[in-house]
Design a protein around this motif. Structure first.
Motif, PDB file in Angstrom:
ATOM      1  N   PRO A  11      47.607  51.086  44.106  1.00  0.00           N
ATOM      2  CA  PRO A  11      48.008  49.860  43.954  1.00  0.00           C
ATOM      3  C   PRO A  11      46.676  49.113  42.779  1.00  0.00           C
ATOM      4  O   PRO A  11      44.975  49.791  44.048  1.00  0.00           O
ATOM      5  CB  PRO A  11      49.021  49.049  44.637  1.00  0.00           C
ATOM      6  CG  PRO A  11      49.687  49.883  45.780  1.00  0.00           C
ATOM      7  CD  PRO A  11      48.546  50.964  45.312  1.00  0.00           C
ATOM      8  N   PHE A  12      46.654  48.888  42.529  1.00  0.00           N
ATOM      9  CA  PHE A  12      45.198  48.242  41.817  1.00  0.00           C
ATOM     10  C   PHE A  12      45.237  46.813  41.809  1.00  0.00           C
ATOM     11  O   PHE A  12      46.042  45.803  41.056  1.00  0.00           O
ATOM     12  CB  PHE A  12      44.373  48.825  40.320  1.00  0.00           C
ATOM     13  CG  PHE A  12      43.493  48.219  39.844  1.00  0.00           C
ATOM     14  CD1 PHE A  12      42.266  48.868  39.931  1.00  0.00           C
ATOM     15  CD2 PHE A  12      43.476  47.012  38.355  1.00  0.00           C
ATOM     16  CE1 PHE A  12      40.563  48.345  39.669  1.00  0.00           C
ATOM     17  CE2 PHE A  12      42.393  46.564  38.753  1.00  0.00           C
ATOM     18  CZ  PHE A  12      41.026  47.127  38.295  1.00  0.00           C
ATOM     19  N   TYR A  13      44.329  46.240  42.434  1.00  0.00           N
ATOM     20  CA  TYR A  13      44.400  44.326  42.541  1.00  0.00           C
ATOM     21  C   TYR A  13      43.299  44.164  42.128  1.00  0.00           C
ATOM     22  O   TYR A  13      43.691  42.587  41.611  1.00  0.00           O
ATOM     23  CB  TYR A  13      44.539  43.688  44.175  1.00  0.00           C
ATOM     24  CG  TYR A  13      46.127  44.478  45.370  1.00  0.00           C
ATOM     25  CD1 TYR A  13      46.863  44.287  44.414  1.00  0.00           C
ATOM     26  CD2 TYR A  13      45.448  45.590  45.774  1.00  0.00           C
ATOM     27  CE1 TYR A  13      48.090  44.543  45.161  1.00  0.00           C
ATOM     28  CE2 TYR A  13      47.032  46.157  46.794  1.00  0.00           C
ATOM     29  CZ  TYR A  13      48.173  45.324  45.980  1.00  0.00           C
ATOM     30  OH  TYR A  13      49.044  46.423  46.293  1.00  0.00           O
ATOM     31  N   GLY A  14      42.537  44.600  42.034  1.00  0.00           N
ATOM     32  CA  GLY A  14      40.623  44.071  41.047  1.00  0.00           C
ATOM     33  C   GLY A  14      40.412  42.885  42.282  1.00  0.00           C
ATOM     34  O   GLY A  14      39.464  41.673  41.574  1.00  0.00           O
ATOM     35  N   GLU A  15      40.490  43.630  43.161  1.00  0.00           N
ATOM     36  CA  GLU A  15      39.607  42.294  43.777  1.00  0.00           C
ATOM     37  C   GLU A  15      38.188  42.254  44.509  1.00  0.00           C
ATOM     38  O   GLU A  15      37.670  41.441  44.368  1.00  0.00           O
ATOM     39  CB  GLU A  15      40.166  42.724  45.317  1.00  0.00           C
ATOM     40  CG  GLU A  15      40.069  43.560  46.588  1.00  0.00           C
ATOM     41  CD  GLU A  15      40.629  44.889  45.500  1.00  0.00           C
ATOM     42  OE1 GLU A  15      40.572  46.197  46.124  1.00  0.00           O
ATOM     43  OE2 GLU A  15      41.730  44.836  45.301  1.00  0.00           O
ATOM     44  N   GLN A  16      37.352  43.262  43.457  1.00  0.00           N
ATOM     45  CA  GLN A  16      36.413  42.959  43.006  1.00  0.00           C
ATOM     46  C   GLN A  16      35.987  41.997  42.709  1.00  0.00           C
ATOM     47  O   GLN A  16      35.185  40.864  42.187  1.00  0.00           O
ATOM     48  CB  GLN A  16      35.540  44.290  42.546  1.00  0.00           C
ATOM     49  CG  GLN A  16      35.440  45.607  43.944  1.00  0.00           C
ATOM     50  CD  GLN A  16      37.191  46.170  44.071  1.00  0.00           C
ATOM     51  OE1 GLN A  16      37.478  46.104  42.933  1.00  0.00           O
ATOM     52  NE2 GLN A  16      36.692  47.163  44.746  1.00  0.00           N
ATOM     53  N   SER A  17      36.690  41.962  41.348  1.00  0.00           N
ATOM     54  CA  SER A  17      36.432  40.666  40.545  1.00  0.00           C
ATOM     55  C   SER A  17      37.386  39.211  40.868  1.00  0.00           C
ATOM     56  O   SER A  17      36.720  38.105  40.083  1.00  0.00           O
ATOM     57  CB  SER A  17      36.857  41.268  38.727  1.00  0.00           C
ATOM     58  OG  SER A  17      36.032  42.001  38.733  1.00  0.00           O
ATOM     59  N   PHE A  18      38.242  39.710  41.193  1.00  0.00           N
ATOM     60  CA  PHE A  18      39.287  38.524  41.100  1.00  0.00           C
ATOM     61  C   PHE A  18      39.554  38.251  42.764  1.00  0.00           C
ATOM     62  O   PHE A  18      40.922  39.277  43.027  1.00  0.00           O
ATOM     63  CB  PHE A  18      40.562  38.615  40.302  1.00  0.00           C
ATOM     64  CG  PHE A  18      40.425  38.892  39.180  1.00  0.00           C
ATOM     65  CD1 PHE A  18      39.948  37.663  38.311  1.00  0.00           C
ATOM     66  CD2 PHE A  18      40.588  40.206  38.341  1.00  0.00           C
ATOM     67  CE1 PHE A  18      40.021  37.743  36.871  1.00  0.00           C
ATOM     68  CE2 PHE A  18      40.031  40.231  37.182  1.00  0.00           C
ATOM     69  CZ  PHE A  18      39.805  38.848  36.064  1.00  0.00           C
ATOM     70  N   VAL A  19      39.687  37.168  43.959  1.00  0.00           N
ATOM     71  CA  VAL A  19      39.928  37.359  44.912  1.00  0.00           C
ATOM     72  C   VAL A  19      41.493  37.482  45.020  1.00  0.00           C
ATOM     73  O   VAL A  19      41.363  37.865  46.635  1.00  0.00           O
ATOM     74  CB  VAL A  19      38.647  36.544  45.511  1.00  0.00           C
ATOM     75  CG1 VAL A  19      38.713  36.242  46.894  1.00  0.00           C
ATOM     76  CG2 VAL A  19      36.837  35.955  45.180  1.00  0.00           C
ATOM     77  N   HIS A  20      41.588  36.835  44.294  1.00  0.00           N
ATOM     78  CA  HIS A  20      43.154  36.178  44.866  1.00  0.00           C
ATOM     79  C   HIS A  20      44.091  37.200  44.729  1.00  0.00           C
ATOM     80  O   HIS A  20      45.280  37.300  44.003  1.00  0.00           O
ATOM     81  CB  HIS A  20      43.349  35.156  44.278  1.00  0.00           C
ATOM     82  CG  HIS A  20      42.843  34.027  45.386  1.00  0.00           C
ATOM     83  ND1 HIS A  20      42.426  33.587  46.338  1.00  0.00           N
ATOM     84  CD2 HIS A  20      41.748  33.152  45.341  1.00  0.00           C
ATOM     85  CE1 HIS A  20      41.915  32.813  46.924  1.00  0.00           C
ATOM     86  NE2 HIS A  20      40.933  32.828  45.478  1.00  0.00           N
ATOM     87  N   GLY A  21      43.726  37.919  43.371  1.00  0.00           N
ATOM     88  CA  GLY A  21      44.221  39.460  43.270  1.00  0.00           C
ATOM     89  C   GLY A  21      44.323  38.664  41.848  1.00  0.00           C
ATOM     90  O   GLY A  21      44.303  37.715  40.942  1.00  0.00           O
ATOM     91  N   ILE A  22      44.453  40.121  40.517  1.00  0.00           N
ATOM     92  CA  ILE A  22      45.056  40.408  39.119  1.00  0.00           C
ATOM     93  C   ILE A  22      45.590  38.759  38.869  1.00  0.00           C
ATOM     94  O   ILE A  22      45.434  38.321  37.618  1.00  0.00           O
ATOM     95  CB  ILE A  22      45.023  41.284  38.839  1.00  0.00           C
ATOM     96  CG1 ILE A  22      43.851  42.106  38.841  1.00  0.00           C
ATOM     97  CG2 ILE A  22      45.544  40.780  36.987  1.00  0.00           C
ATOM     98  CD1 ILE A  22      44.233  43.477  38.606  1.00  0.00           C
ATOM     99  N   SER A  23      47.431  39.086  40.165  1.00  0.00           N
ATOM    100  CA  SER A  23      48.485  37.507  39.388  1.00  0.00           C
ATOM    101  C   SER A  23      47.396  36.743  39.647  1.00  0.00           C
ATOM    102  O   SER A  23      48.786  36.199  38.771  1.00  0.00           O
ATOM    103  CB  SER A  23      49.446  38.160  40.292  1.00  0.00           C
ATOM    104  OG  SER A  23      49.397  38.705  41.750  1.00  0.00           O
ATOM    105  N   ARG A  24      46.962  36.212  39.935  1.00  0.00           N
ATOM    106  CA  ARG A  24      46.626  34.628  40.578  1.00  0.00           C
ATOM    107  C   ARG A  24      45.517  34.081  39.558  1.00  0.00           C
ATOM    108  O   ARG A  24      44.850  33.683  39.641  1.00  0.00           O
ATOM    109  CB  ARG A  24      46.807  34.391  42.318  1.00  0.00           C
ATOM    110  CG  ARG A  24      47.573  34.147  42.628  1.00  0.00           C
ATOM    111  CD  ARG A  24      47.532  34.126  44.167  1.00  0.00           C
ATOM    112  NE  ARG A  24      48.575  34.081  44.372  1.00  0.00           N
ATOM    113  CZ  ARG A  24      49.002  33.484  45.987  1.00  0.00           C
ATOM    114  NH1 ARG A  24      47.796  32.186  46.584  1.00  0.00           N
ATOM    115  NH2 ARG A  24      49.842  33.301  46.425  1.00  0.00           N
ATOM    116  N   SER A  25      45.483  35.128  38.427  1.00  0.00           N
ATOM    117  CA  SER A  25      43.903  34.881  38.077  1.00  0.00           C
ATOM    118  C   SER A  25      44.309  34.289  37.404  1.00  0.00           C
ATOM    119  O   SER A  25      42.853  33.323  36.426  1.00  0.00           O
ATOM    120  CB  SER A  25      43.722  36.401  37.664  1.00  0.00           C
ATOM    121  OG  SER A  25      44.170  37.213  36.076  1.00  0.00           O
TER     122      SER A  25
END
Length: 113
Positions: A11-25
């Motif tokens: 799974p890709f969460y993008g945590e490097q850019s979005f600390v709380h995940g993509i869905s909460r960005s």
């Protein structure tokens, strides 16, 4: 999403850019967040060149990512939206001293004396 692009191995969460995940960005709706989670790792690797395209749609994805034109391929538009959100998220505004010297408690007290 109707696509022949492979799903990511993890799974890709993008945590490097979005600390709380993509869905909460706040940049993506629920469907886009789920699609990025499923295909984001593949998009990232195809775009970065660490994964070779295996079919025509993946090859088109790589080609369309190299242009600045609007693509008719939904995965390209979604990944470009993600990259734009990352860039927007990186902009950071802060207040700092113009001389670049950090303030110490002593210099603050001297300023009020």
């Amino acid at each position: 999403m109707q696509t022949t692009i492979r799903k990511g191995k993890s799974p890709f969460y993008g945590e490097q850019s979005f600390v709380h995940g993509i869905s909460r960005s706040g940049y993506f709706n629920r469907r886009e967040s789920q699609e990025l989670q499923e295909y984001g790792k593949t998009f990232q690797d195809l775009h970065g060149g660490t994964l070779a395209p295996e079919n025509e749609e993946e090859l088109r994805f790589v080609q369309d990512m190299q242009t600045h034109d609007e693509s008719s391929l939904y995965p390209v538009r979604l990944w470009k939206k993600y990259l734009a959100a990352v860039e927007k998220n990186r902009s950071f505004h802060s207040f700092s001293r113009s001389n670049g010297k950090p303030e110490t408690w002593q210099t603050l007290q001297e300023g009020f004396a």
